[in-house]
Design a protein around this motif. Structure first.
Motif, mmCIF file in Angstrom:
data_model
loop_
_atom_site.group_PDB
_atom_site.id
_atom_site.type_symbol
_atom_site.label_atom_id
_atom_site.label_comp_id
_atom_site.label_asym_id
_atom_site.label_seq_id
_atom_site.Cartn_x
_atom_site.Cartn_y
_atom_site.Cartn_z
ATOM 1 N N ASP A 57 0.849 -1.184 0.000
ATOM 2 C CA ASP A 57 0.000 0.000 0.000
ATOM 3 C C ASP A 57 0.888 1.239 0.000
ATOM 4 N N SER A 58 0.982 1.899 -1.155
ATOM 5 C CA SER A 58 1.802 3.112 -1.303
ATOM 6 C C SER A 58 3.211 2.915 -0.742
ATOM 7 N N GLY A 59 3.825 1.803 -1.100
ATOM 8 C CA GLY A 59 5.204 1.526 -0.694
ATOM 9 C C GLY A 59 5.350 0.783 0.619
ATOM 10 N N SER A 142 -3.696 5.462 -7.161
ATOM 11 C CA SER A 142 -4.715 6.287 -6.528
ATOM 12 C C SER A 142 -4.816 7.638 -7.225
ATOM 13 N N ASN A 145 -4.123 10.534 -3.764
ATOM 14 C CA ASN A 145 -2.784 10.875 -3.295
ATOM 15 C C ASN A 145 -1.689 10.442 -4.262
ATOM 16 N N GLY A 147 -0.602 7.547 -4.817
ATOM 17 C CA GLY A 147 0.122 6.365 -4.370
ATOM 18 C C GLY A 147 -0.190 5.170 -5.247
ATOM 19 N N THR A 148 0.740 4.231 -5.267
ATOM 20 C CA THR A 148 0.558 3.011 -6.043
ATOM 21 C C THR A 148 0.441 1.833 -5.100
ATOM 22 N N ASP A 149 -0.635 1.051 -5.277
ATOM 23 C CA ASP A 149 -0.846 -0.168 -4.500
ATOM 24 C C ASP A 149 -0.685 -1.345 -5.438
#
Length: 156
Positions: A57-59, A142, A145, A147-149
């Motif tokens: 989840d986001s890194g 996302s 934000n 972010g990459t999941d």
């Protein structure tokens, strides 16, 4: 003179209508039709049970939130996750994406749980990165934000 103009206009209109109904697509197929790939993915995930072998989840690696859970993807769209003590029942589907990428396929997961539940993190229209008979790799970027999941299911 009026009749000649009228008939000329009528002929031009007819030609325009006829040319607009012709397709320039000579192969007769729909380039956006990924129904065979969708059917193959659906068939694969309905075979056996699956585990989450990676969830980032986001890194941040949050795979342990789903340790011990077996996931079953039923043909009626029901998704069951159980660890023998706790069971969550949700829904799943595989669909063509609404994005501009012609080959983009979404793997949709939804569990009706509160926002504070770890399974809420799985609720999304995931993009399929790759899939085999024993694994499916998903990604979600996302819009909020940025972010990459990433999510990986592995067959048991």
């Amino acid at each position: 003179m009026k009749n000649t103009f009228f008939y000329g206009l009528l002929i031009m209109l007819s030609m325009t209508l006829m040319s607009s109904t012709c397709s320039s697509d000579d192969d007769g197929g729909n380039q956006n039709d990924n129904s065979q790939e969708i059917a193959q993915i659906e068939s694969t995930v309905q075979t056996g049970t699956w585990q989450i072998t990676s969830y980032v989840d986001s890194g941040q690696d949050e795979t342990t939130d789903f340790n011990g859970f077996d996931f079953t993807f039923a043909s009626d769209g029901t998704l069951t996750a159980t660890d023998g003590t706790t069971t969550y029942i949700g829904t799943w589907s595989v669909t063509s994406s609404n994005s501009n990428d012609d080959n983009d396929i979404d793997f949709n997961i939804s569990f009706p749980v509160p926002d504070t539940n770890d399974f809420e993190d799985l609720n999304d229209d995931w993009d399929i990165v790759s899939n085999t008979n024993t694994s499916i790799n998903l990604i979600d970027i996302s819009g909020g934000n940025g972010g990459t999941d990433t999510l990986v299911f592995q067959m048991n």
